[in-house]
Design an enzyme around this catalytic site. Structure first.
Site, short mmCIF file in Angstrom:
data_model
loop_
_atom_site.label_atom_id
_atom_site.label_comp_id
_atom_site.label_asym_id
_atom_site.label_seq_id
_atom_site.Cartn_x
_atom_site.Cartn_y
_atom_site.Cartn_z
N HIS A 33 38.74 36.39 32.76
CA HIS A 33 38.78 35.25 33.68
C HIS A 33 40.25 34.95 34.02
CE1 HIS A 33 37.40 31.59 35.62
NE2 HIS A 33 38.39 30.95 35.03
N ASN A 74 39.54 45.46 38.07
CA ASN A 74 39.59 45.50 36.60
C ASN A 74 38.81 46.70 36.07
OD1 ASN A 74 41.05 43.20 35.23
ND2 ASN A 74 39.94 42.12 36.84
#
Ligand code: GAR
Length: 221
Positions: free
Chosen positions: A111, A15
């Site tokens: 998440h 990410n």
């Protein structure tokens, strides 16, 4: 003026890599001022250096249970680099309420589930055990509770009967890499506001697409 962002990692940093790539675009409203890892052996550090991003390690292990002590060291590093916004990207260390409150509205987390479903560990396994047909990823503002807080953006994928935690996580990761840069773009360009527990996006429009899972094969019916 671009907003100065710190990305906090503990592991592989995919990410983080997606955020660095987006921030390399001239029109992106944020720049990555520093990548901070709490582990010297995080694989993401090499990726960050390869992308030309400044990195620093603030080891959390020596602080043991002294969270506040670690956060003092971390905060000093954030101050040194003039950080205005924080993106947690696989950062596996819990913060004190004081630190979270200090950064409220300025710290995002990602998440791999459609929160508020399946917070915490093994979200992909949780989704499979619950038998959901759609799962996804969530970018949210950080609050003291783990994997909770005002939701800025979500992306969904269908879940098939053939999925394992690994195959599901692979597909969700693609969504993560798409929505995290988009969410940061919105925050850094001042297009979101917090109304209590809810994050609203200026000029937000629902995407026109349905995602239905499973899809019935009409021809085979
Ligand atoms: C990502 O899937 C992220 O959503 C998850 O850890 C992974 C880190 O991967 N975060 C959480 O589960 C937070 N509770 P990455 O290091 O390749 O970005």
């Amino acid at each position: 003026m671009k907003r100065r962002v710190a990305i906090l990692i503990s592991g592989r940093g995919s990410n983080m890599a997606a955020l660095l790539k987006a921030a390399a675009e001239a029109d992106f409203p944020a720049e990555i001022a520093i990548v901070v890892s709490n582990r010297a052996d995080a694989a993401g550090l090499a990726k960050a250096r390869a992308a030309g991003a400044p990195t620093v390690v603030v080891e959390s292990k020596p602080f043991g249970k002294d969270r506040a002590g670690f956060e003092t060291a971390l905060q000093a590093m954030l101050d040194t680099h003039g950080v205005e916004l924080i993106c947690l990207a696989g950062f596996m260390r819990l913060f004190t309420t004081e630190f979270v409150q200090r950064w409220y509205g300025k710290m995002l987390n990602i998440h791999p589930s459609l929160l508020p479903s399946f917070p915490g560990l093994d979200p992909h396994g949780q989704a499979l055990r619950a038998g959901v047909k759609i799962s996804g990823a969530t970018v949210h503002f950080v609050i003291p509770e783990t994997d909770a807080g005002p939701i800025l953006m979500q992306g969904a994928v269908s879940v098939s009967d053939h999925d394992s935690a690994d195959t599901l996580s692979e597909r969700i990761l693609e969504v993560e890499h798409r929505i995290y840069p988009d969410a940061l773009r919105l925050l850094a360009s001042g297009q979101v506001r917090l109304e209590g527990d809810v994050c609203k996006t200026i000029a937000s429009a629902a995407s026109g697409n349905f995602l239905i899972s499973p899809v019935i094969d009409q021809a085979g019916g």
